[in-house]
Design a protein around this motif. Structure first.
Motif, PDB file in Angstrom:
ATOM      1  N   TYR A 256      48.528  44.472  87.528  1.00  0.00           N
ATOM      2  CA  TYR A 256      47.411  43.821  86.852  1.00  0.00           C
ATOM      3  C   TYR A 256      46.061  44.227  87.451  1.00  0.00           C
ATOM      4  CZ  TYR A 256      50.929  40.647  84.968  1.00  0.00           C
ATOM      5  OH  TYR A 256      52.017  40.119  84.336  1.00  0.00           O
ATOM      6  N   LYS A 257      45.111  44.520  86.576  1.00  0.00           N
ATOM      7  CA  LYS A 257      43.717  44.686  86.979  1.00  0.00           C
ATOM      8  C   LYS A 257      42.980  43.392  86.645  1.00  0.00           C
ATOM      9  CE  LYS A 257      39.675  47.616  86.360  1.00  0.00           C
ATOM     10  NZ  LYS A 257      39.152  48.795  85.648  1.00  0.00           N
TER      11      LYS A 257
ATOM     12  N   GLY B 117      48.130  50.829  91.416  1.00  0.00           N
ATOM     13  CA  GLY B 117      47.710  50.410  92.749  1.00  0.00           C
ATOM     14  C   GLY B 117      48.878  49.834  93.519  1.00  0.00           C
ATOM     15  N   LYS B 118      48.565  49.314  94.672  1.00  0.00           N
ATOM     16  CA  LYS B 118      49.595  48.702  95.517  1.00  0.00           C
ATOM     17  C   LYS B 118      50.090  47.415  94.872  1.00  0.00           C
ATOM     18  CE  LYS B 118      48.997  51.782  98.669  1.00  0.00           C
ATOM     19  NZ  LYS B 118      49.309  53.040  98.042  1.00  0.00           N
ATOM     20  N   CYS B 119      51.358  47.143  95.025  1.00  0.00           N
ATOM     21  CA  CYS B 119      51.946  45.955  94.443  1.00  0.00           C
ATOM     22  C   CYS B 119      51.586  44.740  95.290  1.00  0.00           C
ATOM     23  CB  CYS B 119      53.461  46.108  94.356  1.00  0.00           C
ATOM     24  SG  CYS B 119      54.238  44.805  93.408  1.00  0.00           S
ATOM     25  N   ASN B 120      51.021  43.723  94.651  1.00  0.00           N
ATOM     26  CA  ASN B 120      50.640  42.494  95.338  1.00  0.00           C
ATOM     27  C   ASN B 120      51.689  41.425  95.026  1.00  0.00           C
ATOM     28  OD1 ASN B 120      49.497  40.116  96.251  1.00  0.00           O
ATOM     29  ND2 ASN B 120      47.430  40.727  95.692  1.00  0.00           N
ATOM     30  N   THR B 121      52.437  41.017  96.024  1.00  0.00           N
ATOM     31  CA  THR B 121      53.518  40.051  95.816  1.00  0.00           C
ATOM     32  C   THR B 121      53.011  38.641  95.535  1.00  0.00           C
ATOM     33  OG1 THR B 121      53.706  39.731  98.203  1.00  0.00           O
ATOM     34  CG2 THR B 121      55.205  41.323  97.194  1.00  0.00           C
TER      35      THR B 121
ATOM     36  N   CYS C  70      57.708  42.921  92.803  1.00  0.00           N
ATOM     37  CA  CYS C  70      57.592  44.276  93.330  1.00  0.00           C
ATOM     38  C   CYS C  70      58.926  44.939  93.645  1.00  0.00           C
ATOM     39  CB  CYS C  70      56.733  44.253  94.602  1.00  0.00           C
ATOM     40  SG  CYS C  70      55.088  43.593  94.332  1.00  0.00           S
ATOM     41  N   ILE C  71      60.028  44.347  93.264  1.00  0.00           N
ATOM     42  CA  ILE C  71      61.312  44.957  93.576  1.00  0.00           C
ATOM     43  C   ILE C  71      61.623  46.061  92.564  1.00  0.00           C
ATOM     44  CG2 ILE C  71      62.199  42.944  94.754  1.00  0.00           C
ATOM     45  CD1 ILE C  71      63.812  42.286  92.284  1.00  0.00           C
ATOM     46  N   HIS C  72      62.475  46.982  92.954  1.00  0.00           N
ATOM     47  CA  HIS C  72      62.783  48.147  92.110  1.00  0.00           C
ATOM     48  C   HIS C  72      63.621  47.772  90.895  1.00  0.00           C
ATOM     49  CE1 HIS C  72      63.480  52.251  91.015  1.00  0.00           C
ATOM     50  NE2 HIS C  72      64.776  52.091  91.127  1.00  0.00           N
ATOM     51  N   GLU C  73      64.655  47.000  91.097  1.00  0.00           N
ATOM     52  CA  GLU C  73      65.510  46.579  89.992  1.00  0.00           C
ATOM     53  C   GLU C  73      65.576  45.061  89.955  1.00  0.00           C
ATOM     54  OE1 GLU C  73      69.348  48.421  89.771  1.00  0.00           O
ATOM     55  OE2 GLU C  73      68.583  50.277  90.622  1.00  0.00           O
ATOM     56  N   THR C  74      65.616  44.515  88.754  1.00  0.00           N
ATOM     57  CA  THR C  74      65.699  43.070  88.622  1.00  0.00           C
ATOM     58  C   THR C  74      66.966  42.706  87.869  1.00  0.00           C
ATOM     59  OG1 THR C  74      64.442  43.090  86.567  1.00  0.00           O
ATOM     60  CG2 THR C  74      63.196  42.761  88.595  1.00  0.00           C
ATOM     61  N   VAL C  75      67.420  41.511  88.082  1.00  0.00           N
ATOM     62  CA  VAL C  75      68.559  40.990  87.342  1.00  0.00           C
ATOM     63  C   VAL C  75      68.019  40.438  86.028  1.00  0.00           C
ATOM     64  CG1 VAL C  75      70.409  39.275  87.350  1.00  0.00           C
ATOM     65  CG2 VAL C  75      69.746  40.418  89.479  1.00  0.00           C
ATOM     66  N   ARG C  76      68.666  40.766  84.933  1.00  0.00           N
ATOM     67  CA  ARG C  76      68.173  40.316  83.629  1.00  0.00           C
ATOM     68  C   ARG C  76      68.423  38.818  83.479  1.00  0.00           C
ATOM     69  NH1 ARG C  76      66.163  40.723  78.921  1.00  0.00           N
ATOM     70  NH2 ARG C  76      67.243  40.294  76.995  1.00  0.00           N
ATOM     71  N   THR C  77      67.335  38.054  83.520  1.00  0.00           N
ATOM     72  CA  THR C  77      67.428  36.608  83.353  1.00  0.00           C
ATOM     73  C   THR C  77      66.496  36.122  82.259  1.00  0.00           C
ATOM     74  OG1 THR C  77      65.765  36.272  85.059  1.00  0.00           O
ATOM     75  CG2 THR C  77      68.079  36.173  85.752  1.00  0.00           C
ATOM     76  N   ASN C  78      65.952  37.022  81.473  1.00  0.00           N
ATOM     77  CA  ASN C  78      64.984  36.653  80.448  1.00  0.00           C
ATOM     78  C   ASN C  78      65.707  36.352  79.134  1.00  0.00           C
ATOM     79  OD1 ASN C  78      62.484  36.077  79.480  1.00  0.00           O
ATOM     80  ND2 ASN C  78      62.005  38.185  78.943  1.00  0.00           N
ATOM     81  N   TYR C  79      66.377  35.209  79.090  1.00  0.00           N
ATOM     82  CA  TYR C  79      67.096  34.784  77.896  1.00  0.00           C
ATOM     83  C   TYR C  79      67.113  33.262  77.866  1.00  0.00           C
ATOM     84  CZ  TYR C  79      70.826  34.193  81.304  1.00  0.00           C
ATOM     85  OH  TYR C  79      71.553  33.815  82.398  1.00  0.00           O
TER      86      TYR C  79
END
Length: 134
Positions: free
Chosen positions: A74-75, A106-110, A115-124
């Protein structure tokens, strides 16, 4: 080395860095609370895309500042709040979510990004779904 080749290489690297494909895209998030009767599908925008990075294989030879691993983040962001349907009186029925207005590499701001590489699909949804359109 051929001067034309060298200039082409430098120009390509400069343009490639400037032309990172990082922009807001449409995304649907699913929001529910255990106490509420419905799941809400919300149309929003998130930052996604490609950002140029530098290969870290030569990390022993380079300064840390030369090892750039930028992410699309995000900017400018604003937050919106929605009322979740079907919530009992004792439950806070509000949910705030981010809307990406513009993005940057830019750098990932936690503090506000995952900021993790892979996520578990929980968007349901696990409950009946209602759609929220802006």
């Amino acid at each position: 080395m051929n001067p034309i080749f060298l200039m082409s290489l430098l120009l390509g690297l400069t343009i490639g860095q400037a032309m990172s494909f990082c922009a807001p895209i449409e995304y649907i998030i699913h929001v529910e609370k255990r106490e509420c009767a419905y799941c809400l599908a919300i149309n929003t925008t998130i930052c996604a895309g490609f950002c140029m990075t530098r290969d870290s294989n030569g990390k022993k030879l380079l300064l840390k500042s030369a090892l750039s691993q930028d992410v699309c983040t995000y900017k400018d962001v604003m937050y919106r709040t929605v009322l979740l349907p079907g919530c009992p009186r004792h439950t806070t029925p509000y949910y705030s979510y981010p809307v990406a207005m513009s993005c940057k590499c830019g750098k990932c701001n936690t503090d506000y990004s995952d900021c993790i590489h892979e996520t578990v699909r929980t968007n349901y949804c696990t409950k009946p779904q209602k759609r929220y359109n802006l």
